[in-house]
Write an enzyme that holds these catalytic residues in place. Structure first.
Site, mmCIF file in Angstrom:
data_model
loop_
_atom_site.group_PDB
_atom_site.id
_atom_site.type_symbol
_atom_site.label_atom_id
_atom_site.label_comp_id
_atom_site.label_asym_id
_atom_site.label_seq_id
_atom_site.Cartn_x
_atom_site.Cartn_y
_atom_site.Cartn_z
ATOM 1 N N TYR A 66 -5.942 -3.202 -6.844
ATOM 2 C CA TYR A 66 -5.854 -1.758 -7.121
ATOM 3 C C TYR A 66 -4.698 -1.193 -8.547
ATOM 4 C CZ TYR A 66 -6.559 0.181 -1.843
ATOM 5 O OH TYR A 66 -7.165 0.440 -1.107
ATOM 6 N N PHE A 216 -9.401 7.468 3.339
ATOM 7 C CA PHE A 216 -8.919 8.752 3.079
ATOM 8 C C PHE A 216 -8.832 9.853 4.231
ATOM 9 C CE2 PHE A 216 -13.615 7.338 0.148
ATOM 10 C CZ PHE A 216 -11.955 6.600 -1.126
ATOM 11 N N PRO A 217 -7.820 9.917 4.684
ATOM 12 C CA PRO A 217 -7.757 10.367 5.706
ATOM 13 C C PRO A 217 -7.438 11.619 5.452
ATOM 14 C CG PRO A 217 -5.452 9.710 5.126
ATOM 15 C CD PRO A 217 -7.300 8.448 4.604
ATOM 16 N N LEU A 218 -7.119 11.950 3.748
ATOM 17 C CA LEU A 218 -7.296 13.600 3.217
ATOM 18 C C LEU A 218 -8.512 13.778 2.341
ATOM 19 C CD1 LEU A 218 -3.203 13.504 1.581
ATOM 20 C CD2 LEU A 218 -4.560 14.497 4.577
ATOM 21 N N GLY A 219 -9.441 13.412 3.021
ATOM 22 C CA GLY A 219 -10.874 13.515 2.435
ATOM 23 C C GLY A 219 -11.046 12.270 0.957
ATOM 24 N N PHE A 221 -10.385 10.897 -3.199
ATOM 25 C CA PHE A 221 -10.435 11.310 -4.232
ATOM 26 C C PHE A 221 -10.907 12.358 -4.280
ATOM 27 C CE2 PHE A 221 -11.755 6.582 -4.243
ATOM 28 C CZ PHE A 221 -10.414 6.269 -5.692
ATOM 29 N N PRO A 223 -9.654 15.618 -2.557
ATOM 30 C CA PRO A 223 -9.346 16.065 -0.638
ATOM 31 C C PRO A 223 -9.755 17.252 -0.315
ATOM 32 C CG PRO A 223 -7.536 15.467 -2.353
ATOM 33 C CD PRO A 223 -9.035 15.355 -2.944
ATOM 34 N N LEU A 224 -10.621 17.158 0.972
ATOM 35 C CA LEU A 224 -10.986 17.607 1.475
ATOM 36 C C LEU A 224 -10.265 19.549 1.579
ATOM 37 C CD1 LEU A 224 -8.838 16.630 5.310
ATOM 38 C CD2 LEU A 224 -11.436 16.174 3.995
HETATM 39 N N1 LIG Z 1 -10.399 0.036 3.172
HETATM 40 C C1 LIG Z 1 -10.653 0.589 2.653
HETATM 41 O O1 LIG Z 1 -11.724 0.731 1.999
HETATM 42 C C2 LIG Z 1 -9.523 1.628 1.375
HETATM 43 C C3 LIG Z 1 -10.376 2.981 0.479
HETATM 44 C C4 LIG Z 1 -10.196 4.004 0.004
HETATM 45 C C5 LIG Z 1 -8.721 3.768 0.482
HETATM 46 N N2 LIG Z 1 -7.841 2.905 0.940
HETATM 47 C C6 LIG Z 1 -6.165 3.020 1.629
HETATM 48 O O2 LIG Z 1 -6.071 3.956 2.099
HETATM 49 C C7 LIG Z 1 -4.701 4.781 1.531
HETATM 50 C C8 LIG Z 1 -5.389 6.317 1.922
HETATM 51 O O3 LIG Z 1 -6.367 7.080 1.092
HETATM 52 P P1 LIG Z 1 -6.659 7.478 -0.843
HETATM 53 O O4 LIG Z 1 -5.371 7.722 -1.160
HETATM 54 O O5 LIG Z 1 -7.808 6.933 -1.331
HETATM 55 O O6 LIG Z 1 -7.194 8.845 -0.080
HETATM 56 P P2 LIG Z 1 -6.143 10.070 0.517
HETATM 57 O O7 LIG Z 1 -5.189 9.743 0.950
HETATM 58 O O8 LIG Z 1 -7.008 10.946 2.245
HETATM 59 O O9 LIG Z 1 -6.078 11.400 -0.017
HETATM 60 C C9 LIG Z 1 -5.174 11.270 -1.303
HETATM 61 C C10 LIG Z 1 -5.880 12.358 -2.488
HETATM 62 O O10 LIG Z 1 -5.068 13.587 -1.591
HETATM 63 C C11 LIG Z 1 -4.257 13.602 -2.164
HETATM 64 N N3 LIG Z 1 -3.597 14.366 -2.095
HETATM 65 C C12 LIG Z 1 -2.261 13.782 -1.133
HETATM 66 N N4 LIG Z 1 -1.314 14.669 -0.609
HETATM 67 C C13 LIG Z 1 -1.202 15.710 -0.958
HETATM 68 C C14 LIG Z 1 -1.532 17.121 -0.618
HETATM 69 N N5 LIG Z 1 -0.571 17.101 0.546
HETATM 70 N N6 LIG Z 1 -2.072 18.222 -1.160
HETATM 71 C C15 LIG Z 1 -2.790 17.958 -1.722
HETATM 72 N N7 LIG Z 1 -3.307 17.250 -1.878
HETATM 73 C C16 LIG Z 1 -2.912 15.685 -1.428
HETATM 74 C C17 LIG Z 1 -3.749 12.893 -4.080
HETATM 75 O O11 LIG Z 1 -3.372 13.179 -5.307
HETATM 76 P P3 LIG Z 1 -2.171 13.496 -5.708
HETATM 77 O O12 LIG Z 1 -2.370 11.683 -6.631
HETATM 78 O O13 LIG Z 1 -2.444 14.197 -6.552
HETATM 79 O O14 LIG Z 1 -0.830 13.221 -4.102
HETATM 80 C C18 LIG Z 1 -5.384 12.555 -4.052
HETATM 81 O O15 LIG Z 1 -5.532 13.242 -4.552
HETATM 82 C C19 LIG Z 1 -5.061 4.725 -0.036
HETATM 83 O O16 LIG Z 1 -3.827 4.583 -0.430
HETATM 84 C C20 LIG Z 1 -5.643 3.097 0.351
HETATM 85 O O17 LIG Z 1 -4.230 2.133 0.950
HETATM 86 C C21 LIG Z 1 -9.010 1.941 2.113
#
Ligand SMILES: NC(=O)c1ccc[n+]([C@@H]2O[C@H](COP(=O)([O-])OP(=O)(O)OC[C@H]3O[C@@H](n4cnc5c(N)ncnc54)[C@H](OP(=O)(O)O)[C@@H]3O)[C@@H](O)[C@H]2O)c1
Length: 295
Positions: A66, A216-219, A221, A223-224
C-alpha cells in the site's frame, strides 16, 4: 448514559496468544489515490490511526504494497512504539509497478524481501501475522499453488521473524493446501452484505475457530449503494455503512472486521456500528439483499 462500545467483543486467533476486538481497522485507504504514493493529508492519516487505537481498536490490517511502503510508514509514525496487545496483520504476494499497477509475485526470495520490508517500515523485529495473498484481484484463482509461498513464510516463522501465518484471496482448497504446511490462523477474502460467494467457507472456518476477515466489507473503492440498505438504515436511525458492518458482525462469530477509511468521522461511525442491534425482520431483509441490483 450511552452504552459502552465493546467493539463487537473479542476473538482469539486459534493456537495463538493474540486476542483482538472483532471491530478492527484496515489501513489501505491511508496512502494516496489508487493506494499509490503519499496521502493528500498525512496528518489526517496519522489522526485516524491514533483515534482508532485510542478507541480500543487492536487489530490493524496493512501491507507494504500500500503506497508502496507509505501506509506502513504512516502506521509507524502514528503508533510506534506500539501498545501492548496491538496486532498488526500484513500481507505479501504482490508489488507495485512504477505506474501504480499491481503485480502479483510469489517467488521465495521475493516473499522474504517483502517480510523484511514490512519489518523495516513498521519498525518491528517480528510480524504478528503475515497473510500469504493468492493470485486474482477479487476472487481466488484455483490454478495457484499456495504451498511454496506458505513454505517460504513458514521458514521465516522458524527463524522468528513471523509469529503466525494467514492466507488471503483463497479458495477452500488453497486453505487446505496451506494447512498441510503450517497452522493457518486467519483467512481474508472479499465478502460483504451483497457479495457472499464465501458463505459456505465462513461456516466451515467457524467450525475450525479460524477467523474470516472480509476485505471490502463496505464494498471497497465504490462503497455499497442499495435502496434496501438505505431504508433499513433510516428505520434504525443508523447509516447504511453501519448497517452493513453490523450485519457482518451478526453473520458469524468468527468474522472480524477491518473497514477502511481515511476520515476520523467515518471511523467513529464505523466503530459505533459495533453497538447497532439488528432486529429479526431487518436481518431477514438484509439476508435477501444479494438478490437486489445495486442502485
Ligand atoms: N487481501 C486483499 O486482497 C485486500 C484487498 C482490499 C482490501 N484489503 C484490506 O481490507 C481493508 C478494508 O477494505 P477497503 O478499505 O478497501 O474497503 P471498505 O472498507 O469496504 O471501504 C472503504 C471505502 O469506504 C469508504 N467509507 C469507509 N467508512 C465509511 C462510512 N462510514 N461512510 C461512507 N463511506 C465510508 C471509504 O472512504 P473514506 O476514506 O472517505 O472514508 C473507502 O472509500 C483494507 O483497508 C485492507 O486492509 C485487503
Amino acid at each position: 448514559m450511552a452504552e459502552a462500545n465493546t467493539l463487537g467483543g473479542t476473538y482469539t486467533f486459534p493456537g495463538t496468544a493474540l486476542t483482538v476486538h472483532r471491530m478492527g481497522y484496515g489501513a489501505m485507504q491511508l496512502s494516496g489515490p489508487h493506494i499509490f504514493g503519499p496521502p493528500k493529508d498525512r496528518a489526517a492519516a496519522v489522526a485516524v490511526l491514533r483515534r482508532a487505537v485510542e478507541a480500543g481498536v487492536n487489530h490493524i490490517d496493512t501491507s507494504d504494497f500500500y503506497g508502496p511502503h507509505v501506509t506502513n510508514q504512516i502506521i509507524r509514525e502514528a503508533l510506534h512504539p506500539y501498545r501492548d496487545g496491538l496486532v498488526i496483520v500484513t500481507k505479501v504476494g504482490a508489488r507495485r509497478g512504477e505506474d501504480g499497477s499491481w503485480i502479483q509475485e510469489h517467488g521465495p526470495q521475493f516473499l522474504i524481501d517483502s517480510v523484511h520490508d514490512n519489518l523495516r517500515n513498521l519498525g518491528l523485529d517480528v510480524l504478528d501475522i503475515v497473510n500469504v495473498r493468492g493470485t486474482g484481484l477479487m476472487a481466488p484463482e484455483e490454478g495457484f499453488d499456495v504451498r511454496p509461498a506458505v513454505e517460504a513464510i513458514a521458514e521465516l516463522q522458524r527463524r522468528g521473524l513471523v509469529k503466525h501465518i494467514g492466507v488471503s484471496n483463497v479458495s477452500a482448497r488453497h486453505i487446505a493446501d496451506a494447512q498441510s504446511i503450517a497452522p493457518i490462523v486467519c483467512v481474508q477474502n472479499l465478502y460483504n452484505v451483497v457479495q457472499r460467494a464465501d458463505d459456505a467457507l465462513i461456516d466451515d472456518l467457524a467450525k475450525q475457530h479460524i477467523p474470516y476477515v472480509p476485505f471490502f466489507p463496505l464494498g471497497g473503492f465504490t462503497p455499497l449503494q442499495s435502496d434496501t440498505l438505505n431504508s433499513v438504515a433510516a428505520g434504525l436511525g443508523a447509516t447504511p455503512m453501519q448497517v452493513a458492518l453490523a450485519w457482518l458482525l451478526h453473520r458469524s462469530p468468527n468474522i472480524l472486521l477491518i473497514p477502511g477509511t481515511s476520515s476520523v468521522g467515518h471511523l467513529e461511525e464505523n466503530l459505533a456500528a459495533s453497538n447497532l442491534k439488528l432486529p429479526a425482520d431487518v436481518l431477514e431483509t438484509l439476508d435477501g439483499l444479494t438478490q437486489e441490483k445495486s442502485a
